[in-house]
Design a protein around this motif. Structure first.
Motif, PDB file in Angstrom:
ATOM      1  N   GLY A  11      -3.875  -0.336  -3.572  1.00 43.88           N
ATOM      2  CA  GLY A  11      -2.554  -0.951  -3.486  1.00 43.88           C
ATOM      3  C   GLY A  11      -2.499  -2.200  -4.344  1.00 43.88           C
TER       4      GLY A  11
ATOM      5  N   MET B 224       0.839  -1.196   0.000  1.00 47.78           N
ATOM      6  CA  MET B 224       0.000   0.000   0.000  1.00 47.78           C
ATOM      7  C   MET B 224       0.873   1.245   0.000  1.00 47.78           C
TER       8      MET B 224
ATOM      9  N   ARG C 142      -8.044   3.912  -0.795  1.00 46.71           N
ATOM     10  CA  ARG C 142      -6.611   3.775  -1.038  1.00 46.71           C
ATOM     11  C   ARG C 142      -6.424   2.506  -1.859  1.00 46.71           C
TER      12      ARG C 142
END
Length: 84
Positions: free
Chosen positions: A41, A10, A39
């Motif tokens: 990743g 990440m 987010r």
């Protein structure tokens, strides 16, 4: 012994995540208003052969540091599962 490594990579929290920001911004366009701060990743799975779990951890850690993750911008964590 064989192990499966499940690796999560990440971006560091303090860094901008342009992909995550774009997804967050566009979720309301498809009627999803209850999600914020996405987010994005990477998830990597690999099989490693080693004498023991500690050796397997060292191999996976080296692979992450030298090839799979950009440690300047990303953090990583992994878990090993022994393959029977």
């Amino acid at each position: 012994m064989k192990f499966t490594a499940e690796i999560q990579i990440m971006p560091h929290e303090e860094l901008l995540d342009p992909q995550g920001k774009t997804v967050t911004k566009n979720l309301p366009n498809i009627g999803i208003n209850s999600i914020e701060n996405v987010r994005i990743g990477k998830h990597i799975e690999l099989t490693v052969e080693a004498d023991d779990e500690e050796s397997a951890k060292a191999i996976v850690d080296t692979a992450c540091k030298k090839l799979l993750a950009n440690t300047i911008m990303e953090k990583y964590e992994f878990k090993l599962l022994e393959i029977a």
